[in-house]
Design an enzyme around this catalytic site. Sequence first.
Site, PDB file in Angstrom:
ATOM      1  N   ASP A   9       0.693  -0.838  -0.174  1.00  9.31           N
ATOM      2  CA  ASP A   9      -0.111  -0.411  -0.036  1.00  9.31           C
ATOM      3  C   ASP A   9       1.087   1.995   0.235  1.00  9.31           C
ATOM      4  O   ASP A   9       2.307   1.089   0.520  1.00  9.31           O
ATOM      5  CB  ASP A   9      -0.971   0.093   1.416  1.00  9.31           C
ATOM      6  N   ASP A  11      -0.160   5.049   0.482  1.00 13.67           N
ATOM      7  CA  ASP A  11      -0.778   6.471   1.880  1.00 13.67           C
ATOM      8  C   ASP A  11      -0.415   5.110   3.408  1.00 13.67           C
ATOM      9  O   ASP A  11      -1.299   4.349   3.340  1.00 13.67           O
ATOM     10  CB  ASP A  11      -1.862   7.226   1.640  1.00 13.67           C
ATOM     11  N   LYS A  84      -6.499  19.074  -6.533  1.00  9.36           N
ATOM     12  CA  LYS A  84      -5.935  18.819  -4.738  1.00  9.36           C
ATOM     13  C   LYS A  84      -4.947  17.731  -5.698  1.00  9.36           C
ATOM     14  O   LYS A  84      -3.753  18.446  -4.815  1.00  9.36           O
ATOM     15  CB  LYS A  84      -6.774  17.863  -4.865  1.00  9.36           C
ATOM     16  N   THR A 121      -3.240   0.646  -4.194  1.00  7.16           N
ATOM     17  CA  THR A 121      -3.385   1.752  -3.908  1.00  7.16           C
ATOM     18  C   THR A 121      -5.058   1.949  -4.040  1.00  7.16           C
ATOM     19  O   THR A 121      -4.787   1.834  -5.521  1.00  7.16           O
ATOM     20  CB  THR A 121      -2.141   2.695  -3.251  1.00  7.16           C
ATOM     21  N   THR A 123      -5.378   5.541  -4.066  1.00  6.22           N
ATOM     22  CA  THR A 123      -4.701   7.276  -4.250  1.00  6.22           C
ATOM     23  C   THR A 123      -4.290   6.961  -6.251  1.00  6.22           C
ATOM     24  O   THR A 123      -3.966   6.210  -7.220  1.00  6.22           O
ATOM     25  CB  THR A 123      -3.235   7.818  -3.524  1.00  6.22           C
ATOM     26  N   ASN A 127      -0.037  10.881  -7.659  1.00  5.51           N
ATOM     27  CA  ASN A 127       0.595  10.712  -6.743  1.00  5.51           C
ATOM     28  C   ASN A 127       1.396  10.021  -5.977  1.00  5.51           C
ATOM     29  O   ASN A 127       2.110  10.758  -5.743  1.00  5.51           O
ATOM     30  CB  ASN A 127      -0.453  10.430  -6.031  1.00  5.51           C
TER      31      ASN A 127
HETATM   32  C1  XBP Z   1      -5.594   6.018   0.170  1.00  4.99           C
HETATM   33  C2  XBP Z   1      -5.971   6.669   0.068  1.00  4.99           C
HETATM   34  C3  XBP Z   1      -6.475   7.829  -0.620  1.00  4.99           C
HETATM   35  C4  XBP Z   1      -5.717   8.966  -0.234  1.00  4.99           C
HETATM   36  C5  XBP Z   1      -6.244  10.327  -1.055  1.00  4.99           C
HETATM   37  O1  XBP Z   1      -5.909   5.139   1.265  1.00  4.99           O
HETATM   38  O2  XBP Z   1      -7.424   6.290   0.615  1.00  4.99           O
HETATM   39  O3  XBP Z   1      -8.446   8.534  -1.231  1.00  4.99           O
HETATM   40  O4  XBP Z   1      -6.319   9.525   0.942  1.00  4.99           O
HETATM   41  O5  XBP Z   1      -6.005   9.970  -2.641  1.00  4.99           O
HETATM   42  P1  XBP Z   1      -5.169   4.003   0.447  1.00  4.99           P
HETATM   43  P2  XBP Z   1      -6.983  10.677  -3.923  1.00  4.99           P
HETATM   44  O6  XBP Z   1      -3.988   3.945   1.754  1.00  4.99           O
HETATM   45  O7  XBP Z   1      -5.690   2.277   1.600  1.00  4.99           O
HETATM   46  O8  XBP Z   1      -5.093   3.413  -0.705  1.00  4.99           O
HETATM   47  O9  XBP Z   1      -7.250  11.706  -3.510  1.00  4.99           O
HETATM   48  O10 XBP Z   1      -5.907  10.172  -4.720  1.00  4.99           O
HETATM   49  O11 XBP Z   1      -7.624   9.247  -4.048  1.00  4.99           O
HETATM   50 MG    MG Z   2      -2.915   2.800   2.951  1.00  9.36          MG
END
Ligand code: XBP
Ligand code: MG
Length: 253
Positions: A9, A11, A84, A121, A123, A127
């Site tokens: 993952d 984030d 964003k 992921t 995101t 990013n």
């Molecule tokens: C990560 C997220 C993402 C980021 C935002 O979850 O929930 O939505 O916070 O990214 P995980 P975007 O770590 O479980 O993958 O704004 O690009 O969607």
């Molecule tokens: Mg995460």
Amino acid sequence: MALEALIFDVDGTLANTERDGHLKAFNLAFKELGLDWHWSNEVYHELLNVTGGQLRIKYYFKKHNLMFEHQYLDDFVASIHQLKTKIYVRLMEEGAVPLRIGVKRFLNEVRQANLRLAIATTTTSANVDALIANTLGAEALDWFEVIGAGNIVPKLKPAGDIYTYVLKKMNLDPIKCLAFEDSHNGIISATQAGLKTIITVNEYTDKHEFDGALVVLDHLGDKDKPFSLIKGNTTNATCVDVAYLRELYATYC
Ligand code: XBP
Ligand code: MG
């Protein structure tokens, strides 16, 4: 059965991107668009239960009965999210978020050991690219055989779709692979795809449920910064390295 691959993952796992990356970028985007919203860290903590930036904005929108014609909602949210993402990429270029403890060391060791690497992921892919290129170098993007990101699958985590997508692309049996996650939604997703998971918690996820995790740690650990074991079998390991991976893998394989 031998361990062949690791899926990460991003984030909260590779880096603590949420507070100094995503949250900052959301608030800067709201401001630049003249919107009267500011998400505090406390509000964001709750909003993180909704994965995916666009869905997160929509959830906030509906919760606070913000009045917009429904037919325009998707376009409006998409335009906020586009800005964003642009801001988030800029923050990464400015070096706003470092990798978590042990991540760089561990990735290098894993590469030496010829284990296959991938990313799964929620995101946006821009990013992921920005974080990796600005912390490990642009060439590190090639370390990952597959980068499964954003809305490449229709259902985001906690659905297992993104992990299943990555496994399929790698032509890999989940039994030969381990996942690295930081959140409840993340472990649910990995588990649905048949993967065993190693958890490193952070400020937003340290109270989450991690049923079925191989181990729950505060971070991966480094030479002079040993990890703390939160849940799992006691070990002599002080940082997650290839030997410890094999030890964990042997406990269920
Ligand atoms: C990560 C997220 C993402 C980021 C935002 O979850 O929930 O939505 O916070 O990214 P995980 P975007 O770590 O479980 O993958 O704004 O690009 O969607
Ligand atoms: Mg995460």
